[in-house]
Enzyme design. Structure first.
Site, PDB file in Angstrom:
ATOM      1  CD  GLU A  15      20.537  15.662 -37.519  1.00  0.00           C
ATOM      2  OE1 GLU A  15      21.730  15.882 -37.311  1.00  0.00           O
ATOM      3  OE2 GLU A  15      19.646  16.505 -37.299  1.00  0.00           O
TER       4      GLU A  15
ATOM      5  CG  ASN B 167      24.919  17.411 -39.840  1.00  0.00           C
ATOM      6  OD1 ASN B 167      25.340  18.357 -40.480  1.00  0.00           O
ATOM      7  ND2 ASN B 167      23.662  17.324 -39.426  1.00  0.00           N
TER       8      ASN B 167
ATOM      9  CE  LYS C 141      23.205  18.384 -35.315  1.00  0.00           C
ATOM     10  NZ  LYS C 141      22.041  18.441 -36.251  1.00  0.00           N
TER      11      LYS C 141
ATOM     12  CD  GLU D 209      21.755  20.480 -39.477  1.00  0.00           C
ATOM     13  OE1 GLU D 209      20.630  21.037 -39.404  1.00  0.00           O
ATOM     14  OE2 GLU D 209      22.106  19.551 -38.733  1.00  0.00           O
TER      15      GLU D 209
ATOM     16  CB  CYS E 274      21.325  21.993 -36.221  1.00  0.00           C
ATOM     17  SG  CYS E 274      19.525  21.885 -36.035  1.00  0.00           S
TER      18      CYS E 274
ATOM     19  CG  ASN F 152      18.198  21.607 -42.146  1.00  0.00           C
ATOM     20  OD1 ASN F 152      17.568  21.715 -43.185  1.00  0.00           O
ATOM     21  ND2 ASN F 152      19.528  21.651 -42.105  1.00  0.00           N
TER      22      ASN F 152
END
Lengths: 346, 346
Positions: free
Chosen positions: B148, B110, B128, B47, B196, B221
């Site tokens: 995020e 993302n 994502k 990622e 992720c 991550n």
């Protein structure tokens, strides 16, 4: 605020085809007495606890088949089983019991009930939704059948979470909550029942925890030979049993973690009729996915742990805070499409 | 019929805040050269591979923030990253690359892309869906942020499975199939990307495998300190890292099994800027939930396995035959209710 309960899985070993139901119930009561001596407040018995796992046999006669079922509306009044509920009530212990249910209209279900000692009655019933196996028996007379889809209809009660009264000290009551306020996980515990194969279906866990479930409970009859019979490659029986145990434990740990709930699993296990092997592995798993207690035998055994339901809050309020993180606009396929639809070939 | 592919996770170790993107891309290309030497046909990068994991920092200036993003419609034409795609094409290796995407209208996602060497271009993009973290930074200037939800919008492309051409020998083509016939899992492989935190959400896996996905791929991550910071109880850093690894592995194994698919996970790991620890543990997991290959280091490392997609059939045609076993009439809550609604208090 801690919300502690001492709970147990009551694992039950081999039950042969001809076993008398009354004697089996005596084994269950013996485990209940042990539970009482260890201050257990909740005991979870296996799936279809009262007889051998009869779906492995093709039973042609309705009369013979009916012997494996409990009939009528209220299992607590079933002659052979009533002594178990009486004992639970007198000990003040809640129990989950799995059994084959025949309704007055003749329908068969693979059922579990939750008997609350505080309420003195069954407060929730669940009928297994994910029936494995087949409708038709194998042609090979030596093959071990799995005829749940023949003997039972898929459960029609959904996955309905419920609260169990009296199990934790200081539970907030409705009368003390103003309109519009939330209990913030401080009321009587929220529970749900699954049965066996349901535990492999994340949909079932999720529907319960969307209702705030803190503890899911299930029994199972899982063949140690299944991976051997069903596997794409041949596998020695010992390895097949290890594989079945691995899968059973894996889904319980992961689904407990991904749903931030405790779980209690209870096995009907051992070697029925000297030849049908069922895995053991009854266990209690915490909301971070760790096993906190597990069976050491493959026979009758009480697996006990004190659990603190407050430990669910970490997952429910952080990583798995559904309200902040779920994106239901992306999930339609789950409830709209039963089977697989592959992308077009290139 | 076997459907074998040699695949790899390209794990990427520490990337400091000031690292030059071109040098990072050279590290990715080095792993690609190694993959070529080992006959790998598909490489999965982590990622947000191109920079340090910047959502741990509060970045006030838009200009500075923009440095962490790739801009424009086509990542393969991004100046710093183009050499990676050129190398993939010349080696005939498909790649999955995660990066921070800034669209022409200024939205941040993302994102991961799937670059097909046979097609010579990106054939699928995923953004994502399950963004963890918060919008607002912590007030404590020493706390490690997870922003995020501030820097990215939730993905708007859904979980769209796709077929990757040319990866397995003898794949059935559309031209050879009559109307109404099924490929029965014999076409080009069906794939899906996650990123992720998505791996902890069974909904994401299920939507992909309802489209027949045989291989899910994701980078991550994941802070080794998270369990320490977020936990209800204090935990030493080494234990917190083990706990984060345990959860990561648990959800990958269980979701691969419950969805009867292979999975490849690729970590951005190591100690960024000498103080931010990310877990390693990149791995390849089979459809029975077993780890077939895993990283031995917490640095740049290629984790390679030959996998046979035909092994998915056992699960897809037996225990997890959705068409026979799923009961969508019981799953409505999953796509209709975002957050938790608890039963009434007693």
């Amino acid at each position: 605020m801690s919300r502690k309960i001492t709970v147990a899985a009551a694992q039950v070993g081999a039950i042969d085809l001809g076993a008398e139901k009354q004697r089996t119930v005596q084994r269950l009561i013996k485990l209940l007495h042990e539970a009482a001596g260890r201050n257990v407040r909740l005991v979870v018995y296996p799936e279809a606890t009262l007889t051998t796992f009869f779906p492995r046999h093709f039973v042609g006669s309705q009369e013979e088949l009916d012997k494996y079922f409990e009939h009528g509306e209220d299992i607590t009044q079933s002659r052979d089983v009533k002594p178990l509920f009486d004992a639970a009530k007198s000990h003040g212990i809640d129990i989950v019991l799995g059994y084959a249910e025949r309704t007055p209209d003749g329908t068969g279900y693979n059922t579990s009930v939750y008997f609350s000692a505080a309420a003195g009655k069954v407060i929730s019933k669940y009928r297994k939704v994910h029936l494995p196996g087949r409708v038709e028996p194998f042609e090979d007379p030596d093959a071990t059948n799995q005829l749940e889809k023949r003997y039972f209809k898929p459960g029609n009660l959904g996955f309905k979470a419920f609260r169990a009264p009296g199990l934790v000290a200081g539970a907030v009551k409705q009368a003390h909550i103003k309109d519009g306020e939330s209990s913030n996980g401080k009321g009587d515990p929220i529970m749900g029942m699954l049965i066996c194969n349901d535990r492999r279906w994340p949909e079932a866990w999720r529907v319960y925890t969307l209702q705030g479930a803190e503890l899911l409970m299930f029994g199972y009859n899982t063949g140690g030979h299944m991976a051997h019979l069903w596997g794409g490659k041949s596998m020695p029986p010992e390895q097949a049993e290890q594989e079945a145990l691995f899968h059973s434990r894996l889904v319980q740990q992961a689904n407990s973690y991904m749903n931030a709930c405790f779980s209690i699993s209870s096995a009907r296990c051992g070697m029925d009729d000297g030849k049908y092997n069922l895995i053991a592995g009854s266990s209690i798993v915490d909301p971070e996915g760790h096993v906190v207690a597990e069976a050491k035998t493959s026979g009758d055994e009480l697996v006990v742990a004190e659990i603190d339901l407050a430990l669910c809050r970490q997952g429910k309020e952080r990583t798995f805070d559904y309200g902040r993180h779920r994106r239901i606009e992306m999930y339609n396929l789950i409830s709209e499409q039963t089977g697989v639809v592959e992308p077009e070939l290139l």
